[in-house]
Structure formats: C-alpha cells, structure tokens
Design a protein around this motif. Structure first.
Motif, short mmCIF file in Angstrom:
data_model
loop_
_atom_site.label_atom_id
_atom_site.label_comp_id
_atom_site.label_asym_id
_atom_site.label_seq_id
_atom_site.Cartn_x
_atom_site.Cartn_y
_atom_site.Cartn_z
N GLN A 1 6.34 15.01 -86.72
CA GLN A 1 6.70 16.14 -87.57
C GLN A 1 7.07 17.38 -86.76
O GLN A 1 7.47 18.39 -87.34
N VAL A 2 6.91 17.32 -85.44
CA VAL A 2 7.24 18.45 -84.57
C VAL A 2 8.58 18.15 -83.89
O VAL A 2 8.68 17.24 -83.07
N ASP A 3 9.59 18.91 -84.27
CA ASP A 3 10.93 18.70 -83.74
C ASP A 3 11.28 19.84 -82.79
O ASP A 3 11.65 20.94 -83.21
N PHE A 4 11.14 19.58 -81.48
CA PHE A 4 11.42 20.62 -80.50
C PHE A 4 12.92 20.91 -80.39
O PHE A 4 13.32 22.00 -79.98
N LYS A 5 13.76 19.94 -80.77
CA LYS A 5 15.21 20.15 -80.67
C LYS A 5 15.69 21.19 -81.67
O LYS A 5 16.45 22.09 -81.34
N THR A 6 15.26 21.04 -82.93
CA THR A 6 15.64 22.01 -83.96
C THR A 6 14.69 23.19 -84.01
O THR A 6 14.98 24.20 -84.66
N GLY A 7 13.53 23.05 -83.34
CA GLY A 7 12.55 24.14 -83.32
C GLY A 7 11.83 24.32 -84.64
O GLY A 7 11.61 25.45 -85.08
N ASN A 8 11.42 23.20 -85.27
CA ASN A 8 10.73 23.27 -86.57
C ASN A 8 9.52 22.35 -86.61
O ASN A 8 9.53 21.27 -86.00
N ILE A 9 8.50 22.79 -87.34
CA ILE A 9 7.41 21.92 -87.76
C ILE A 9 7.71 21.52 -89.20
O ILE A 9 7.91 22.38 -90.06
N ILE A 10 7.75 20.23 -89.47
CA ILE A 10 8.17 19.73 -90.77
C ILE A 10 6.95 19.18 -91.53
O ILE A 10 6.29 18.26 -91.06
N ILE A 11 6.68 19.78 -92.68
CA ILE A 11 5.62 19.28 -93.57
C ILE A 11 6.31 18.58 -94.74
O ILE A 11 6.99 19.23 -95.53
N PRO A 12 6.18 17.25 -94.87
CA PRO A 12 6.87 16.53 -95.95
C PRO A 12 6.41 16.99 -97.33
O PRO A 12 5.32 17.55 -97.49
N ALA A 13 7.25 16.74 -98.32
CA ALA A 13 6.93 17.16 -99.69
C ALA A 13 5.66 16.50 -100.19
O ALA A 13 4.88 17.11 -100.93
#
Length: 425
Positions: free
Chosen positions: A286-298
C-alpha cells in the motif's frame, strides 16, 4: 292416433322432469350448486345493497395492509347447505377456509376482515424471522459492507439487542419497544452508547426493509438521545516532544512496555492522521514510493472510499528506515520476525506515563494531526481531503484551536484598534 301421440308427449315430459330432479338431487349431494360462490351466482331477484358490497370485495377495500402488497391474496365467500357463510382465502397458493358463523351477508362483511387478518398473520409468522434469526443474515451483509473495526463493534453491540429483541419478529419491533430498550440501557450506559445501539438496530431494520420482511423502519420514529459534548484532547507541541522522547527511550530499553518501533508508529500517526486500525493493517504493497502515496483501500477505510495520502519527505525518511530494517516483512509495522505487530496499546500507555501525559488515547494523535494542519493555516477542504473525511462537519471535530492562538488573535485585534485611534495606521 292423436290420443297415442299425447301419451308419448306426456311420457317424455315426465321422463325429462324425473331426470332433471335426479340431477338436482345429485348436484345437492355433491355440493356443486349450494357451494357456488355467492359473488358469482346469477340470482333472479335484484341484488340487495349488502350483496353488491360483497361483490366488490377485495383486500385493499378492507384496508388490510400487513403483507397484502407482498403476498398474493384471493378471497371468495361461499354458502353451505345449512345457509352458513364461510370464506376461502388463497394466500400465496395455500388455501385457508374459515367459517364466518353467520347466514347474513351483511354480518359476514363485518367479520371477514378479522378472519383474513388472522390468516395473513399466521402466514407472516412463518415468513418474518425474529431478530435473533435475522442477525446471521445481517452480519454476513455487515462483513461485506463495513470495515473490520466497524464489524467488530457491531458484534459487541449485537448481544444487547438480541437480549432485548431476540425473540421478537422483525414486524413486532415497534416504537414503544425501542423506547423501552433505550430507557433500560440508559440506566447502564451513557446516552452515546445507547445511540450507537440505536444506529445498529436502525441499520438492521433498513436491511430488513430491503429484503421486504417489513414495510418501514420503526427506528426512524425514535429520536436520538441528547449526548454530552465530546472530549477535546490533542497534544501541544511540548507534549508531542515529550511523548516522542519517551517512545524513543522505550524503543531502546528492554522490559515492560518495550516496543522497538513505537517511535516510528507514533510519528507516522501524527504525520498522517491515520486511524489505529489502518496503521496496524498497513502493508508495504500500500506504500507507493514512485507516486509518493500511502493507499488505504475502500474496504479498509471508514467512509468506504479509497484514501491517497501524500508522503512528505519527513515521512518518507521514516518509512525508508523501516523498509531497510525489515526488508522481507509484509506489514510496515511488524515484529522482528516480519509478522504483523498487533496491538501496541500497552507500550503506548507506558510511553504516556513516562512523558507525564494524562488522559491521552492513541486516537488523540489523529486530533493532533488535524489541529496542527489548522494552525498552519490549511483550509478546511484540504484538511478534509488529507484526513479522508466525507464531510466538513466531520473534519471540524478533529480541528481544535489552542487557547494561545485565540489570545494572540485577541491581542492583535486590540493593537490594530489602538493604532487606528492613534492615527498611526
């Protein structure tokens, strides 16, 4: 010759009369004549007013609402050999016969509604489940619909609802029963807890409406209890420093409250404002260093929408350090063997005691995040987006104005007015 023809005619007439008489007697014995519906018979005499009303008889004209729109109902009135009237009700393909205990059709019209209602009630008793029976269906729906934390809370609150309403059918739970439950629970718990149980019951009844077990949600007729103002607790800059120093000390020492990554956990919580459950379940996928986002799914977010939290340079430094120390771990915050860390309540409470902080919960770090963003002058819409709130009203609950800021604003107003009066502005 003419006399013989007359005899033949008489013979045929007598034979026909006897045949008709035999047919009538046979028909009476089999009930094909007297058992004809009163509504469909062709009477030679003019129908009375009562007969015409019975002829127009239908379920809606009797104001039978309970299940009538959902269960196909066919009603017919019949007369027996002794003149007594009885009703045949076809409910969803099943025939139910009841005596009206009267020979007069006008009296039958007055009794037929209660007879049909009793038949419908018996049918509904088999169809509409009790709350305890419906709980299994609702929990399966709740598990798909809500987050893990919400599902766990529903399980805890469900026991009290089953204790009070478990044996009642869903269509028997009314406004009065709900009010009695609220009054009883108010002697045991706070109004906020009673309102939470009310919300769960409302959700159950709404789902029952969707499945056509009941026609309306009775909880809507019951108002929520007035709650006391919620607690306002956030950490000041000095308290933040003391807490992080205590967390760092606990990370280095062994013994009670030891947690080698508590410092990183608390710092990430303040920087992101993520809920405890989201941090516990946070995976490196869930940690995307390329886009620079932490993603919490719905499926894991409270408002059922995905959250994309931007990683700032300070947060990236912390996460990179964790990735370096645990390169093969699945979870961001994990044990030494790479497995999920679980609950860190004990170590967090120990850190708060060490720092001399009172009445601090882990969720207060989320309030601290919102308050710091507000102190930086961040607008409300940006705060709502960062914290993943659905409405501005929800964000305002997490944004607090420190007394020092209020005093500074008051002093600035006084200085400005003084300059205006002195003519220096």
């Amino acid at each position: 010759m003419g006399i013989q023809m007359n005899k033949r005619q008489i013979f045929f007439i007598i034979a026909i009369a006897v045949g008709i008489l035999l047919l009538i007697l046979l028909a009476k014995k089999m009930g094909t004549v007297t058992d004809q519906p009163v509504l469909r018979r062709k009477s030679r005499h003019k129908r009375t007013r009562e007969e015409r009303e019975i002829g127009r008889l239908n379920v809606k004209s009797l104001d039978i609402r309970a299940g009538a729109d959902r269960i196909p109902v066919d009603v017919g009135i019949y007369r027996r050999e002794n003149g007594m009237l009885y009703v045949r009700v076809m409910i969803d393909g099943k025939l139910i016969r009841r005596s009206l205990e009267t020979r007069k059709e006008s009296e039958a019209l007055l009794k037929i509604r209660s007879v049909i209602m009793a038949a419908l009630e018996g049918q509904k008793a088999k169809e509409v489940p009790t709350l305890a029976e419906f709980t299994k269906t609702y929990l399966a729906y709740s598990k798909r619909q809500y987050s893990k934390s919400t599902y766990a809370r529903n399980l805890c609150r469900m026991s009290k609802l089953i204790e009070n309403f478990g044996s009642m059918r869903l269509d028997q739970i009314d406004k009065r029963a709900i009010k009695l439950h609220s009054q009883k629970r108010l002697q045991e718990v706070s109004p906020a807890s009673v309102n939470c149980e009310r919300s769960l019951l409302s959700s159950i009844m709404e789902y029952a409406c969707e499945l056509d077990f009941i026609q309306e949600n009775p909880v809507r007729k019951v108002k929520k209890l007035r709650e006391s103002p919620g607690r306002e607790r956030y950490l000041t800059p000095d308290e933040i420093k003391r807490l992080l120093d205590a967390c760092k000390a606990l990370s280095e020492r062994k013994g009670v409250g030891h947690n080698p990554i508590l410092y990183e956990i608390v710092l990430t919580a303040i920087l992101t404002g993520l809920r405890k459950g989201n941090l516990q379940n946070l995976k490196w996928s869930q940690v995307d260093f390329k886009t620079g986002n932490i993603i919490i799914p719905a499926g894991e977010h409270k408002n059922r929408k995905p959250l994309y939290f931007p990683i700032n340079p300070y947060l990236q430094e912390i996460l990179s350090g964790l990735r370096h120390n645990y390169p093969y771990a699945e979870y961001v915050f994990c044990k030494a063997d790479g497995t999920e860390y679980g609950d860190w309540k004990r170590s967090f409470n120990t850190a708060c005691e060490t720092a001399g902080l009172e009445d601090v919960r882990f969720h207060d770090l989320r309030h601290t995040c919102g308050t710091l963003l507000n102190m930086l002058g961040t607008n409300q819409y940006t705060i709502r987006a960062l914290m993943g709130h659905r409405t501005l009203a929800a964000s305002k609950r997490y944004v607090h104005t420190p007394p020092e800021t209020v005093r500074e604003a008051s002093n600035a107003l006084g200085d400005r007015l003084r300059r205006i009066l002195d003519g220096s502005d």
